[in-house]
Design an enzyme around this catalytic site. Structure first.
Site, PDB file in Angstrom:
ATOM      1  N   ARG A  40       1.438  13.954 -45.726  1.00 21.92           N
ATOM      2  CA  ARG A  40       2.582  14.795 -45.381  1.00 21.92           C
ATOM      3  C   ARG A  40       2.273  16.222 -45.806  1.00 21.92           C
ATOM      4  O   ARG A  40       1.539  16.450 -46.766  1.00 21.92           O
ATOM      5  CB  ARG A  40       3.839  14.314 -46.098  1.00 21.92           C
ATOM      6  CG  ARG A  40       4.371  13.005 -45.580  1.00 21.92           C
ATOM      7  CD  ARG A  40       5.614  12.565 -46.373  1.00 21.92           C
ATOM      8  NE  ARG A  40       6.038  11.252 -45.935  1.00 21.92           N
ATOM      9  CZ  ARG A  40       5.568  10.113 -46.431  1.00 21.92           C
ATOM     10  NH1 ARG A  40       4.691  10.123 -47.408  1.00 21.92           N
ATOM     11  NH2 ARG A  40       6.011   8.952 -45.959  1.00 21.92           N
ATOM     12  N   LYS A  64       7.339  12.442 -51.402  1.00 18.99           N
ATOM     13  CA  LYS A  64       8.495  11.771 -50.784  1.00 18.99           C
ATOM     14  C   LYS A  64       8.778  10.404 -51.388  1.00 18.99           C
ATOM     15  O   LYS A  64       9.921  10.063 -51.664  1.00 18.99           O
ATOM     16  CB  LYS A  64       8.282  11.631 -49.274  1.00 18.99           C
ATOM     17  CG  LYS A  64       9.448  10.970 -48.576  1.00 18.99           C
ATOM     18  CD  LYS A  64       9.259  10.890 -47.080  1.00 18.99           C
ATOM     19  CE  LYS A  64      10.442  10.200 -46.436  1.00 18.99           C
ATOM     20  NZ  LYS A  64      10.274  10.101 -44.978  1.00 18.99           N
ATOM     21  N   HIS A 128       4.796  18.278 -39.341  1.00 19.59           N
ATOM     22  CA  HIS A 128       4.647  16.823 -39.307  1.00 19.59           C
ATOM     23  C   HIS A 128       3.753  16.367 -38.148  1.00 19.59           C
ATOM     24  O   HIS A 128       3.276  15.233 -38.128  1.00 19.59           O
ATOM     25  CB  HIS A 128       6.031  16.165 -39.227  1.00 19.59           C
ATOM     26  CG  HIS A 128       6.119  14.887 -39.973  1.00 19.59           C
ATOM     27  ND1 HIS A 128       5.827  14.766 -41.316  1.00 19.59           N
ATOM     28  CD2 HIS A 128       6.440  13.637 -39.554  1.00 19.59           C
ATOM     29  CE1 HIS A 128       5.982  13.510 -41.688  1.00 19.59           C
ATOM     30  NE2 HIS A 128       6.339  12.808 -40.638  1.00 19.59           N
ATOM     31  N   ARG A 131       0.305  14.990 -39.376  1.00 19.70           N
ATOM     32  CA  ARG A 131       0.307  13.580 -39.810  1.00 19.70           C
ATOM     33  C   ARG A 131       0.394  12.647 -38.602  1.00 19.70           C
ATOM     34  O   ARG A 131      -0.304  11.634 -38.530  1.00 19.70           O
ATOM     35  CB  ARG A 131       1.479  13.364 -40.761  1.00 19.70           C
ATOM     36  CG  ARG A 131       1.627  11.970 -41.304  1.00 19.70           C
ATOM     37  CD  ARG A 131       2.698  11.996 -42.408  1.00 19.70           C
ATOM     38  NE  ARG A 131       3.331  10.733 -42.659  1.00 19.70           N
ATOM     39  CZ  ARG A 131       2.903   9.833 -43.539  1.00 19.70           C
ATOM     40  NH1 ARG A 131       1.817  10.065 -44.245  1.00 19.70           N
ATOM     41  NH2 ARG A 131       3.567   8.710 -43.727  1.00 19.70           N
ATOM     42  N   HIS A 154       4.520   2.936 -43.848  1.00 19.76           N
ATOM     43  CA  HIS A 154       5.676   2.553 -43.042  1.00 19.76           C
ATOM     44  C   HIS A 154       6.023   1.094 -43.316  1.00 19.76           C
ATOM     45  O   HIS A 154       5.157   0.305 -43.690  1.00 19.76           O
ATOM     46  CB  HIS A 154       5.388   2.742 -41.554  1.00 19.76           C
ATOM     47  CG  HIS A 154       5.326   4.178 -41.143  1.00 19.76           C
ATOM     48  ND1 HIS A 154       4.752   4.593 -39.971  1.00 19.76           N
ATOM     49  CD2 HIS A 154       5.781   5.309 -41.742  1.00 19.76           C
ATOM     50  CE1 HIS A 154       4.841   5.900 -39.860  1.00 19.76           C
ATOM     51  NE2 HIS A 154       5.458   6.362 -40.936  1.00 19.76           N
ATOM     52  N   TYR A 163       6.599   6.129 -34.273  1.00 17.10           N
ATOM     53  CA  TYR A 163       6.302   7.358 -35.010  1.00 17.10           C
ATOM     54  C   TYR A 163       5.179   8.156 -34.359  1.00 17.10           C
ATOM     55  O   TYR A 163       5.248   9.379 -34.245  1.00 17.10           O
ATOM     56  CB  TYR A 163       5.923   6.974 -36.444  1.00 17.10           C
ATOM     57  CG  TYR A 163       5.535   8.112 -37.341  1.00 17.10           C
ATOM     58  CD1 TYR A 163       6.493   8.903 -37.957  1.00 17.10           C
ATOM     59  CD2 TYR A 163       4.194   8.378 -37.602  1.00 17.10           C
ATOM     60  CE1 TYR A 163       6.128   9.941 -38.797  1.00 17.10           C
ATOM     61  CE2 TYR A 163       3.827   9.410 -38.447  1.00 17.10           C
ATOM     62  CZ  TYR A 163       4.791  10.182 -39.042  1.00 17.10           C
ATOM     63  OH  TYR A 163       4.429  11.203 -39.873  1.00 17.10           O
TER      64      TYR A 163
END
Length: 180
Positions: A40, A64, A128, A131, A154, A163
């Protein structure tokens, strides 16, 4: 607010790399780390010189999730990082702004967004996207969604497919070829 996309075109990736390299080595390295590690942006910007200089593996606690993460540095990145960190203080941030502070995510966004505009690339880009780009190309190369799910932390393979834009890509492909 719309969702940012991975950079799917290898041609667009090459254009961005060349543009950023001409702009500044710092910006180029930021992009290369983003698309080659899948970290990230908050984790990339939190890297210090000592975290990556002369290393084979990036070891961090994700901002995160708080989870410990080990990520191997590929040969290309190792060369770029060692060049960038040569004669740098181990204690300083890897990415420094023009004001000599740790670069922030807005600056990283501006760098990417400006590059795409200058190159007239029609990509819904954000920090983002780096990533997601890693995830998209990793999946396209290895077709191992479970491993990618673990790399990206995930909870399910379906979340990972969505994603990285694979799910939408498959829907569009099937619908284009569905004729009654």
């Amino acid at each position: 607010m719309s969702t940012v996309e991975p950079i799917k075109s290898k041609s667009d990736l090459k254009k961005l790399k060349n543009f950023l390299k001409e702009q500044s080595f710092r910006n180029y390295l930021l992009f290369e780390i983003g698309i080659n590690c899948g970290l990230r942006i908050s984790d990339i910007l939190n890297l210090d010189v000592k975290t990556v200089k002369n290393k084979d593996i990036i070891k961090i606690y994700e901002i995160k999730t708080g989870k410990y993460k080990r990520f191997p540095i590929n040969k290309k990145l190792k060369i770029l990082i060692n060049k960038f960190t040569e004669n740098r203080n181990d204690e300083e941030p890897l990415f420094i702004s023009i004001y000599k502070n740790r670069m922030d995510r807005f600056t990283a966004y501006r760098i990417l967004n400006t590059a795409c505009k200058e190159l007239h690339l029609d990509i819904n880009i954000g920090t983002h996207s780096l990533r997601k780009t890693f995830g998209y190309h990793f999946y396209k190369k290895y077709k191992d969604i479970v491993l990618l799910q673990k790399i990206l932390n995930h909870s399910t393979p379906s979340i990972t497919l969505c994603y990285i834009g694979i799910e939408q890509e498959k829907i569009e492909e099937k619908c284009r070829n569905f004729i009654l």
